[in-house]
Design a protein around this motif. Sequence first.
Motif, short mmCIF file in Angstrom:
data_model
loop_
_atom_site.label_atom_id
_atom_site.label_comp_id
_atom_site.label_asym_id
_atom_site.label_seq_id
_atom_site.Cartn_x
_atom_site.Cartn_y
_atom_site.Cartn_z
N ASN A 22 0.82 -1.31 0.17
CA ASN A 22 -0.01 -0.06 -0.08
C ASN A 22 0.71 1.27 -0.13
O ASN A 22 0.56 2.08 0.61
CB ASN A 22 -0.85 0.00 1.21
CG ASN A 22 -2.00 -1.17 0.99
OD1 ASN A 22 -2.47 -1.50 0.05
ND2 ASN A 22 -2.10 -1.70 2.53
N ALA A 23 1.89 1.47 -0.83
CA ALA A 23 2.68 2.48 -1.04
C ALA A 23 1.82 3.62 -1.64
O ALA A 23 1.18 3.69 -2.50
CB ALA A 23 3.90 2.15 -1.74
N ALA A 24 2.14 4.87 -0.67
CA ALA A 24 1.28 6.22 -1.37
C ALA A 24 1.64 6.41 -2.76
O ALA A 24 2.98 6.40 -3.20
CB ALA A 24 1.48 7.37 -0.32
N ARG A 25 0.90 6.90 -3.61
CA ARG A 25 1.20 7.38 -4.89
C ARG A 25 1.03 8.81 -5.23
O ARG A 25 0.25 9.33 -4.52
CB ARG A 25 0.47 6.57 -5.82
CG ARG A 25 0.52 4.94 -5.74
CD ARG A 25 -0.51 4.30 -6.66
NE ARG A 25 -1.09 3.14 -5.74
CZ ARG A 25 -1.75 2.35 -6.34
NH1 ARG A 25 -2.58 2.64 -7.44
NH2 ARG A 25 -2.28 1.43 -5.65
N GLY A 26 1.86 9.35 -6.15
CA GLY A 26 1.72 10.73 -6.11
C GLY A 26 0.77 10.86 -7.57
O GLY A 26 0.14 10.02 -8.02
N SER A 27 0.87 12.16 -8.26
CA SER A 27 0.24 12.42 -9.37
C SER A 27 0.51 11.59 -10.50
O SER A 27 -0.22 11.19 -11.66
CB SER A 27 0.39 13.71 -9.78
OG SER A 27 1.63 14.01 -10.27
N PRO A 31 4.14 4.36 -7.17
CA PRO A 31 4.83 4.90 -6.07
C PRO A 31 6.12 5.40 -6.29
O PRO A 31 6.89 4.71 -7.34
CB PRO A 31 4.98 3.72 -5.16
CG PRO A 31 3.71 2.86 -5.69
CD PRO A 31 3.41 3.33 -7.02
N ASN A 89 9.27 6.15 1.21
CA ASN A 89 8.16 6.52 0.21
C ASN A 89 8.65 8.08 0.01
O ASN A 89 8.02 8.76 0.90
CB ASN A 89 6.96 6.08 0.64
CG ASN A 89 5.81 6.42 -0.31
OD1 ASN A 89 5.99 7.51 -1.08
ND2 ASN A 89 4.87 5.68 -0.49
N VAL A 91 6.70 10.05 -1.87
CA VAL A 91 5.50 10.79 -2.01
C VAL A 91 4.95 11.13 -0.64
O VAL A 91 4.51 12.20 -0.35
CB VAL A 91 4.46 9.94 -2.79
CG1 VAL A 91 3.17 10.78 -2.92
CG2 VAL A 91 4.98 10.03 -4.20
N ALA A 92 5.01 9.96 0.19
CA ALA A 92 4.31 10.19 1.69
C ALA A 92 5.46 10.74 2.49
O ALA A 92 5.09 10.96 3.81
CB ALA A 92 3.74 8.86 1.96
N LYS A 93 6.89 10.90 2.00
CA LYS A 93 7.53 11.22 3.08
C LYS A 93 7.81 10.37 4.29
O LYS A 93 7.82 10.85 5.54
CB LYS A 93 7.60 12.77 3.46
CG LYS A 93 7.69 13.81 1.98
CD LYS A 93 7.85 15.02 2.56
CE LYS A 93 7.92 15.94 1.48
NZ LYS A 93 7.63 15.77 0.04
N THR A 94 7.74 9.05 4.10
CA THR A 94 7.64 8.16 5.29
C THR A 94 8.73 6.91 4.91
O THR A 94 9.23 6.83 3.62
CB THR A 94 6.27 7.43 5.63
OG1 THR A 94 6.07 6.75 4.19
CG2 THR A 94 5.29 8.59 5.81
#
Length: 105
Positions: A22-27, A31, A89, A91-94
């Motif tokens: 479930n990696a956050a995705r950007g535009s 991911p 990640n 995008v999520a900065k995690t």
Amino acid sequence: MFSVNRRFQHGARLNFLLMIYNAARGSSAVPDLEAQIKIFHNGQAVLTGPVSKVVIDGNSDLARVLYAAEIALKNLAGGHYLLEVTVSNRVAKTSASQEITFQIE
């Protein structure tokens, strides 16, 4: 040689596979992930790999991204070690890390 008990002969290669969920995705809808491998012996980092982009091909299930790597153990002396893999990640900065122990005989 495949080792379930995490014991390797000197000079062996350690291969591993992990799944990033479930990696956050950007535009771009893909991911933006980076991984780094570290190996510790007696609390000291003895191998620090470069930060590398996690390659995601067009056929990947973006909810479960696979990451695999291979590490040559030829320069490590016998003993107990800790493998740490950190995935960031962008995008999520995690980031998240997992560790596992192994032994070189």
